[in-house]
Design an enzyme around this catalytic site. Structure first.
Site, short mmCIF file in Angstrom:
data_model
loop_
_atom_site.label_atom_id
_atom_site.label_comp_id
_atom_site.label_asym_id
_atom_site.label_seq_id
_atom_site.Cartn_x
_atom_site.Cartn_y
_atom_site.Cartn_z
N GLY A 37 33.73 -10.21 -35.24
CA GLY A 37 32.38 -10.04 -35.78
C GLY A 37 31.34 -10.79 -34.97
O GLY A 37 31.68 -11.60 -34.10
N ALA A 78 40.59 -9.87 -40.41
CA ALA A 78 41.82 -9.32 -39.82
C ALA A 78 41.69 -9.21 -38.32
O ALA A 78 40.58 -9.13 -37.79
CB ALA A 78 42.10 -7.92 -40.39
N TYR A 146 50.19 -4.40 -36.64
CA TYR A 146 49.01 -4.22 -37.50
C TYR A 146 49.39 -3.49 -38.79
O TYR A 146 49.10 -3.95 -39.91
CB TYR A 146 47.96 -3.41 -36.73
CG TYR A 146 46.74 -3.04 -37.52
CD1 TYR A 146 45.68 -3.92 -37.68
CD2 TYR A 146 46.64 -1.78 -38.13
CE1 TYR A 146 44.56 -3.58 -38.41
CE2 TYR A 146 45.52 -1.43 -38.86
CZ TYR A 146 44.48 -2.34 -38.99
OH TYR A 146 43.37 -1.99 -39.72
N ARG A 214 40.50 14.10 -38.01
CA ARG A 214 40.43 12.83 -38.71
C ARG A 214 39.58 13.03 -39.97
O ARG A 214 38.73 13.92 -40.03
CB ARG A 214 39.75 11.75 -37.85
CG ARG A 214 40.53 11.34 -36.59
CD ARG A 214 41.82 10.64 -36.91
NE ARG A 214 42.50 10.13 -35.72
CZ ARG A 214 43.41 10.82 -35.02
NH1 ARG A 214 43.73 12.05 -35.38
NH2 ARG A 214 44.01 10.26 -33.99
C1 UD2 Z 1 42.56 4.80 -36.40
C2 UD2 Z 1 42.23 3.32 -36.36
C3 UD2 Z 1 43.43 2.56 -35.93
C4 UD2 Z 1 44.63 2.90 -36.81
C5 UD2 Z 1 44.85 4.42 -36.78
C6 UD2 Z 1 45.94 4.82 -37.75
C7 UD2 Z 1 39.89 3.00 -35.82
C8 UD2 Z 1 38.92 2.63 -34.77
N1 UD2 Z 1 41.17 3.07 -35.42
O1 UD2 Z 1 42.87 5.23 -35.09
O2 UD2 Z 1 43.14 1.18 -36.03
O3 UD2 Z 1 44.36 2.46 -38.11
O4 UD2 Z 1 43.67 5.08 -37.21
O5 UD2 Z 1 46.22 6.16 -37.64
O6 UD2 Z 1 39.56 3.22 -36.97
N2 UD2 Z 1 39.38 9.13 -28.72
C9 UD2 Z 1 38.88 9.75 -27.60
N3 UD2 Z 1 38.09 9.03 -26.74
C10 UD2 Z 1 37.78 7.71 -26.97
C11 UD2 Z 1 38.29 7.10 -28.12
C12 UD2 Z 1 39.09 7.83 -28.99
O7 UD2 Z 1 39.15 10.93 -27.35
O8 UD2 Z 1 37.06 7.12 -26.16
C13 UD2 Z 1 40.23 9.92 -29.63
C14 UD2 Z 1 41.56 9.25 -29.92
O9 UD2 Z 1 42.50 9.53 -28.93
C15 UD2 Z 1 41.91 9.85 -31.29
C16 UD2 Z 1 40.53 10.06 -31.94
O10 UD2 Z 1 39.58 10.00 -30.89
O11 UD2 Z 1 42.53 11.09 -31.14
C17 UD2 Z 1 40.19 8.99 -32.95
O12 UD2 Z 1 40.36 7.73 -32.32
P1 UD2 Z 1 40.01 6.35 -33.04
O13 UD2 Z 1 40.48 5.28 -32.13
O14 UD2 Z 1 38.60 6.34 -33.48
O15 UD2 Z 1 40.85 6.40 -34.38
P2 UD2 Z 1 42.41 6.66 -34.67
O16 UD2 Z 1 42.46 7.60 -35.82
O17 UD2 Z 1 43.15 7.05 -33.46
#
Ligand code: UD2
Length: 309
Positions: A37, A78, A146, A214
């Site tokens: 933070g 966290a 995590y 998502r």
């Molecule tokens: C989320 C949580 C993670 C974990 C996970 C559990 C966040 C930030 N992350 O990951 O901590 O709890 O859920 O399933 O909330 N992407 C791109 N380009 C980028 C960044 C991301 O294409 O520069 C894609 C990434 O590969 C994924 C999607 O965007 O397919 C969402 O990525 P994310 O990191 O925001 O969240 P997620 O669901 O992977």
């Protein structure tokens, strides 16, 4: 006056929560070690809160604060990055699990009874198991330090309710976006990275083909849900917090481009190892409790862009 403690209150979700609690007229104490933070997240309420720059793993310090006898405790402190937890599993464990259990235990032995102790967990506990939508009683598959600690801390939170009579609740966040989310790591929430790229006319790297889905939820609906759930009588349960809608990444980007009135320059790269194809919350339990989101994806994107541009 209602006294509230927010751990991790200078982070993305924590600071949004603190601001809303202050606006409600509550007396808010924040503990944050500023590892994730930043104080600037709390600028607009700085004069109205009590802020301790401190680590929640310092048990003696936490006990002293807990003796103030809060009405509500929101536990958001966290190691909030999955990637970070893989690099620092033991430190993650101390922050994400041990500190939570120590807090619950202190409440128990001191016979302190907040109206609610709310622990914040994550959809990460569901892992990669292909079953949608995710219900709170769906199979869990915690695959990283995590996720393992989040799941264990949820269980402790609930069990301190059922075994020792504390009023507790745990929530599982889906993909949260909005003001104060830090875009500076490749593992930051994707919409914070998209926002930065749109603002600075930078190229965005999309991992995969954009069809991954998502359940994106605006942080103000998250904050409202946290306050709503904590102020309900119901206790000792776990709730998904999402909208119960899944959107493909490329679709949310197209929607955001329309909101921003700008095109995003996208480079496609290989799908990330371990990336889940689809994510969707079943939000029946939260809905049955009476919660209705006020914002939604479109309005959330609009407000986020207004805030940041
Ligand atoms: C989320 C949580 C993670 C974990 C996970 C559990 C966040 C930030 N992350 O990951 O901590 O709890 O859920 O399933 O909330 N992407 C791109 N380009 C980028 C960044 C991301 O294409 O520069 C894609 C990434 O590969 C994924 C999607 O965007 O397919 C969402 O990525 P994310 O990191 O925001 O969240 P997620 O669901 O992977």
């Amino acid at each position: 006056m209602t006294k509230v403690l927010v751990t991790g209150g200078a982070g993305f979700i924590g600071s949004n929560l603190v601001i809303e609690l202050v606006n409600k007229g509550y007396q808010v104490t924040v503990i944050d070690d500023l590892s994730m933070g930043i104080k600037a997240n709390l600028t607009e309420v700085w004069d109205k809160i009590t802020f301790y720059e401190h680590d929640v793993c310092d048990h003696a310090f936490m006990h002293q604060i807990l003796d103030e006898n809060f009405d509500y405790i929101y536990y958001l402190a966290a190691v909030s990055s999955v990637a970070d937890s893989v690099v620092r599993p033991y430190e993650t464990h101390q922050v994400n699990l041990e500190s939570v259990v120590d807090t619950l235990e202190y409440l128990r032995v001191r016979d302190l009874h907040p109206k609610k102790f709310l622990f914040t967990s994550s959809a990460a506990v569901y892992g990669n198991y292909p079953e949608l939508p995710k219900r709170e009683d769906s199979r869990v598959q915690p695959l990283t330090p995590y996720a393992i600690d989040k799941y264990a801390a949820e269980r402790y939170t609930i069990d301190y309710g059922t075994l020792y009579g504390l009023k507790t609740v745990a929530v599982r966040f889906f993909n949260v976006f909005g003001p104060r989310q830090n875009p500076n790591s490749p593992y930051s929430g994707v919409l914070s990275i998209v926002t930065k790229c749109l603002l600075d006319d930078e190229e965005f790297t999309l991992y995969g083909d954009g069809s991954q889905t998502r359940d994106f939820i605006y942080v103000k609906d998250i904050v409202n849900a946290l306050i709503f759930i904590s102020e309900k009588q119901e206790s000792n349960d776990v709730y998904n917090i999402g909208y119960g809608h899944q959107t493909a990444l490329l679709d949310v980007i197209r929607q955001y481009e329309r909101v921003a009135g700008k095109d995003l320059e996208i480079t496609f790269a290989d799908r990330r190892a371990g990336d889940i194809a689809e994510s969707l919350a079943d939000v029946a339990r939260l809905t049955e409790l009476g919660f209705k989101p006020q914002w939604g994806l479109e309005k959330g994107l609009e407000e986020y862009w207004e805030y940041i541009k």
